[in-house]
Design an enzyme around this catalytic site. Structure first.
Site, PDB file in Angstrom:
ATOM      1  N   GLU A   1      23.630 -16.806  -3.312  1.00  0.00           N
ATOM      2  CA  GLU A   1      23.448 -17.051  -2.626  1.00  0.00           C
ATOM      3  C   GLU A   1      23.214 -16.437  -1.310  1.00  0.00           C
ATOM      4  OE1 GLU A   1      27.118 -20.740  -2.045  1.00  0.00           O
ATOM      5  OE2 GLU A   1      27.562 -19.155  -3.533  1.00  0.00           O
TER       6      GLU A   1
ATOM      7  N   GLU B   1      30.165 -28.777  -4.841  1.00  0.00           N
ATOM      8  CA  GLU B   1      31.158 -27.939  -4.697  1.00  0.00           C
ATOM      9  C   GLU B   1      31.357 -28.291  -3.031  1.00  0.00           C
ATOM     10  OE1 GLU B   1      31.193 -23.462  -4.554  1.00  0.00           O
ATOM     11  OE2 GLU B   1      29.931 -24.324  -2.983  1.00  0.00           O
TER      12      GLU B   1
END
Length: 247
Positions: free
Chosen positions: A126, A223
């Protein structure tokens, strides 16, 4: 543990767990079964990253600790039938050592993917924006692509976070449209506040439509930091019906 029931009650078909390691596998499995949920993503432990430290995956002196974290993560991923595992690269606070830290991360990412691939598990990594997490090793879509080109590993993909990439000025629509096959997981929050869709500047109608029409085949994870009680922030689930479809 109560969040599994809450997620199912609010219409979710799947969950992701940042770090599940504080709970026994058996407890998590029971919650998934009881609530008819899939767990689609967990992270390899990131050590002290969330407490302001460097993390694990890129730190040369922590290779043994990272290797142990991979073993632990694999036990959870296999038992819970999780298809995708994410690696957080970590931070380098010493600019002159950045090349060494990056080389360590790339080696660890290769080893992680080699460990998970035999079990049909995809490894993602990520990029996080440098405003929220200064000195983070990977901050843009271009950097993720460069790492994937270097490794050329069929089981390594990008975890693409719409919020983080928007903060970095990445063309979110263009990236997803061009590189959907190279993305293993997508997360989203509005920008700049990192709250639910509709609280910031991101045009989520365009984002979700692009995801749906792209070559991306995974899930999208909400998220975000709810601006109020979570259940009161889920209007986007009905507004953007496409995001309710399982990958």
């Amino acid at each position: 543990m109560k969040r599994f029931t809450a997620a199912r009650r609010d219409g979710f078909h799947a969950v992701e767990i940042q770090f599940p390691y504080a709970y026994p596998i058996s407890d998590i499995k029971r919650q998934l079964i009881d609530n008819d949920l899939k767990c689609v993503l967990i992270n390899v432990s990131a050590g002290d990253l969330m407490q302001g430290g460097e993390g694990l995956a890129c730190v040369p002196r922590k290779t043994a600790e990272y290797a142990a974290a991979v073993v632990e993560c694999l036990s959870y991923a296999r038992a819970l039938k999780i298809p995708t595992v994410n690696v957080l690269p970590g931070c380098c606070r010493i600019p002159e050592r950045r090349e060494e830290y990056m080389a360590t991360f790339i080696r660890n990412l290769q080893v992680t993917a080699d460990s998970f691939a035999p079990f049909g598990i995809t490894t993602t990594f990520e990029a996080i924006n440098r405003f929220d997490m200064p000195d983070f090793m990977v901050c843009t879509g271009r950097e993720m692509l460069a790492i994937m080109v270097e490794l050329r590993h069929p089981h390594i993909k990008a975890q693409f976070d719409v919020y983080h990439m928007s903060r970095m000025g990445v063309d979110v629509i263009g990236f997803i449209r061009r590189h959907g096959r190279k993305i293993g997981h997508i997360q989203f929050a509005d920008m700049p506040g990192r709250h639910e869709p509709g609280t910031g500047r991101i045009k989520f109608d365009e984002v979700f439509a692009t995801i749906e029409s792209s070559h991306y085949e995974g899930w999208v994870g909400a998220e975000y930091h709810p601006s109020r009680a979570t259940s009161a922030t889920l209007g986007w689930m009905n507004e953007f019906e496409a995001v309710r479809l399982p990958g």
